[in-house]
Design an enzyme around this catalytic site. Structure first.
Site, PDB file in Angstrom:
ATOM      1  N   LYS A 160      42.655  88.031  59.277  1.00 58.86           N
ATOM      2  CA  LYS A 160      41.315  87.584  59.668  1.00 58.86           C
ATOM      3  C   LYS A 160      40.294  88.496  58.999  1.00 58.86           C
ATOM      4  CE  LYS A 160      38.752  86.191  63.818  1.00 58.86           C
ATOM      5  NZ  LYS A 160      38.860  86.053  65.293  1.00 58.86           N
ATOM      6  N   ASP A 177      36.777  82.083  76.531  1.00 56.47           N
ATOM      7  CA  ASP A 177      36.709  81.102  75.441  1.00 56.47           C
ATOM      8  C   ASP A 177      38.037  80.357  75.318  1.00 56.47           C
ATOM      9  OD1 ASP A 177      35.304  79.781  73.449  1.00 56.47           O
ATOM     10  OD2 ASP A 177      35.870  81.186  71.877  1.00 56.47           O
ATOM     11  N   ILE A 209      43.936  79.510  55.692  1.00 52.48           N
ATOM     12  CA  ILE A 209      44.477  78.629  56.734  1.00 52.48           C
ATOM     13  C   ILE A 209      43.493  78.402  57.880  1.00 52.48           C
ATOM     14  CG2 ILE A 209      46.898  79.142  56.253  1.00 52.48           C
ATOM     15  CD1 ILE A 209      46.847  81.123  58.586  1.00 52.48           C
ATOM     16  N   ARG A 263      38.999  78.648  59.100  1.00 53.95           N
ATOM     17  CA  ARG A 263      37.609  79.077  58.939  1.00 53.95           C
ATOM     18  C   ARG A 263      36.932  79.003  60.290  1.00 53.95           C
ATOM     19  NH1 ARG A 263      34.509  76.245  54.075  1.00 53.95           N
ATOM     20  NH2 ARG A 263      33.136  78.016  54.441  1.00 53.95           N
ATOM     21  N   GLY A 264      36.200  80.043  60.629  1.00 49.88           N
ATOM     22  CA  GLY A 264      35.467  80.059  61.886  1.00 49.88           C
ATOM     23  C   GLY A 264      33.999  80.267  61.625  1.00 49.88           C
ATOM     24  N   ALA A 265      33.251  80.411  62.704  1.00 58.32           N
ATOM     25  CA  ALA A 265      31.811  80.583  62.577  1.00 58.32           C
ATOM     26  C   ALA A 265      31.458  81.879  61.866  1.00 58.32           C
ATOM     27  CB  ALA A 265      31.179  80.550  63.963  1.00 58.32           C
ATOM     28  N   PHE A 266      32.312  82.905  62.004  1.00 56.65           N
ATOM     29  CA  PHE A 266      31.947  84.226  61.487  1.00 56.65           C
ATOM     30  C   PHE A 266      33.002  84.832  60.559  1.00 56.65           C
ATOM     31  CE2 PHE A 266      30.016  83.722  65.715  1.00 56.65           C
ATOM     32  CZ  PHE A 266      28.685  83.717  65.329  1.00 56.65           C
ATOM     33  N   GLY A 267      33.956  84.034  60.108  1.00 57.94           N
ATOM     34  CA  GLY A 267      34.959  84.601  59.218  1.00 57.94           C
ATOM     35  C   GLY A 267      35.990  83.580  58.794  1.00 57.94           C
ATOM     36  N   GLU A 268      36.987  84.071  58.082  1.00 54.99           N
ATOM     37  CA  GLU A 268      38.065  83.215  57.587  1.00 54.99           C
ATOM     38  C   GLU A 268      39.407  83.861  57.902  1.00 54.99           C
ATOM     39  OE1 GLU A 268      35.659  81.365  53.737  1.00 54.99           O
ATOM     40  OE2 GLU A 268      37.266  82.818  53.414  1.00 54.99           O
TER      41      GLU A 268
END
Length: 458
Positions: A121, A215, A98, A100-105
């Site tokens: 995560k 952030d 569901i 996706r980020g810069a360093f993980g899913e």
């Protein structure tokens, strides 16, 4: 490789890097073990004190009070037993990717023994070490442990294996604010007031715990099944711990003003800016670079910043809700950075998108000098006297209907999230290094956690 250490008599003693690494791991392990004992003792005392306070407020007989104390003691015993159980990725069934980020899913998962649905995560340890993200990972885990209230996404478990780190959090089926804004283009002033008010309450709650988020952006504002908001993604959060320090903004802050002269994108009208922003927004969310659109100027300067930087971000989000794009958006991060640093000239309100003077004045009060910024003096109290927030029921806003209702058909409904058809449901893994563990794996010691309340879900 060999390293030398000086003995008390002045002589030099040589140790291999392997030996020094082992010694460091032993030191960190012992420190964390005793630190955990103290923390757990304090948490037990707090839970007992909370129970005793509740018993005083209730009209119960002494025998009824004693019965509740026995029940509490039983819960504490069950929690200790639960903490001893080793949790692993094999205890969860992956249902869908569901996020996706810069360093993980992020995956929607179901715990096999209870059927409860969570958001998992997954972060690769090797990536965290290589990209110097260890401090960010530690900060996120620590904040989620401490920030146990209605405005922050709840974490139930954290654990690790030889390859990955895992955070098991509550699943919020409403999606995120970024997705909502991409669907709606703009929000009404009434809707903007609702979401900015809830975000302000969330920001104020973490500031009271001694943390600065750093952030705050639409991607990190999640919506629950009723459409109410919770803060997530505390990877850049800072507090009082040395382990949370980071040089994340070093590259941009070292750029000279002359580096950005003449790089400004050609002027665009508000409609073209909104279209360009929407076209690139999703890609920016998934990139390792991200976007500096929501970052306060003092964070870039690194001359010292405080909680006020989160209130700046709130002003940028408010502008985006009303205009359809953030005030400093550009074709590239360098231009955005230049605009943020020159906000006195670049914070403009296009006449073709009319908004009330009250809304405009509120944005200007958020996006100004840090010491004059709305929220910088008394936190949430500063906002309560602002005309734009007139009529907000700050005490009961979460009990009222959301500005935009969320449609949720089932406990595992993911219709408010992006589709990732090309991503395998299998948890990403990598070959385990020779020797069975990742170098410097000791930096992840004490990552494992189980929340006390989770025993009610077992």
């Amino acid at each position: 490789m060999m390293s030398s250490r000086t003995d008390t008599d002045g002589s030099s003693i040589r140790f291999s890097d392997h030996t020094l690494d082992k010694a460091t791991k032993a030191k960190v392990t012992l420190e964390n073990y005793y630190s955990n004992l103290v923390t757990q003792y304090g948490e037990r005392k707090q839970r007992l004190a909370k129970l005793e306070a509740q018993l005083k407020d209730e009209s119960l007989t002494e025998s009824q009070r004693q019965e509740k104390r026995l029940q509490h003691a039983q819960k504490e015993t069950e929690y200790l037993r639960l903490k001893r159980l080793r949790l692993g990725v094999e205890d969860f069934e992956a249902l869908k990717v569901i996020g996706r980020g810069a360093f993980g899913e992020v995956r929607l998962v179901q715990k096999k023994d209870t059927g409860h649905v969570y958001a998992m995560k997954v972060l690769r340890k090797a990536d965290m070490l290589e990209k110097e993200q260890v401090a960010h990972v530690r900060a996120e885990r620590d904040v989620l442990v401490e920030a146990d209230h209605q405005w922050v996404v709840k974490m139930y478990y954290s654990f690790q294996d030889q390859v990955n780190l895992y955070l098991i959090m509550e699943f919020l089926p409403g999606g995120d604010m970024m997705t909502l804004l991409m669907k709606k283009d703009t929000l009404s002033e009434e809707g903007t007031q609702f979401y900015i008010s809830e975000t302000a309450l969330a920001i104020d709650s973490i500031h009271k715990l001694g943390f600065i988020h750093r952030d705050i952006k639409p991607d990190n504002l999640l919506l629950d099944a009723r459409g109410h908001l919770k803060l997530s993604d505390f990877g850049l959060c800072t507090g009082l711990k040395k382990s949370h320090r980071t040089d994340f903004y070093r590259d941009l802050s070292q750029a000279k003003p002359s580096d950005f002269i003449g790089t400004c994108a050609s002027p665009m009208d508000s409609k073209r800016r909104a279209e360009s922003w929407k076209r690139n927004r999703r890609a920016l969310a998934y990139s390792t670079v991200g976007t500096p659109d929501y970052i306060a100027p003092e964070v870039f300067l690194q001359t010292g910043y405080g909680p006020a930087c989160d209130w700046w971000s709130l002003g940028v989000i408010m502008y985006e809700m009303l205009m359809g794009y953030p005030p400093f958006c550009s074709d590239n991060p360098q231009d955005t950075y230049r605009k943020v640093m020159n906000w006195r000239e670049t914070l403009i309100f296009p006449p073709e998108i009319p908004i009330s003077e009250e809304a405009k004045e509120t944005i200007i009060k958020f996006c100004c000098e840090a010491d004059r910024r709305l929220g910088s003096q008394r936190g949430l109290e500063d906002l309560k006297s602002v005309p734009f927030f007139r009529g907000v029921d700050w005490e009961h806003i979460r009990e009222r209907p959301a500005a935009i209702p969320v449609e949720v058909r089932s406990i595992d409904d993911t219709s408010n999230f992006d589709e990732f058809p090309d991503v395998s449901l299998e948890i990403p893994s990598a070959p385990i290094p020779q020797g069975g563990e990742i170098a410097k794996d000791w930096v992840f010691i004490n990552y494992t956690y189980k929340r006390f309340e989770v025993r009610n879900l077992e």
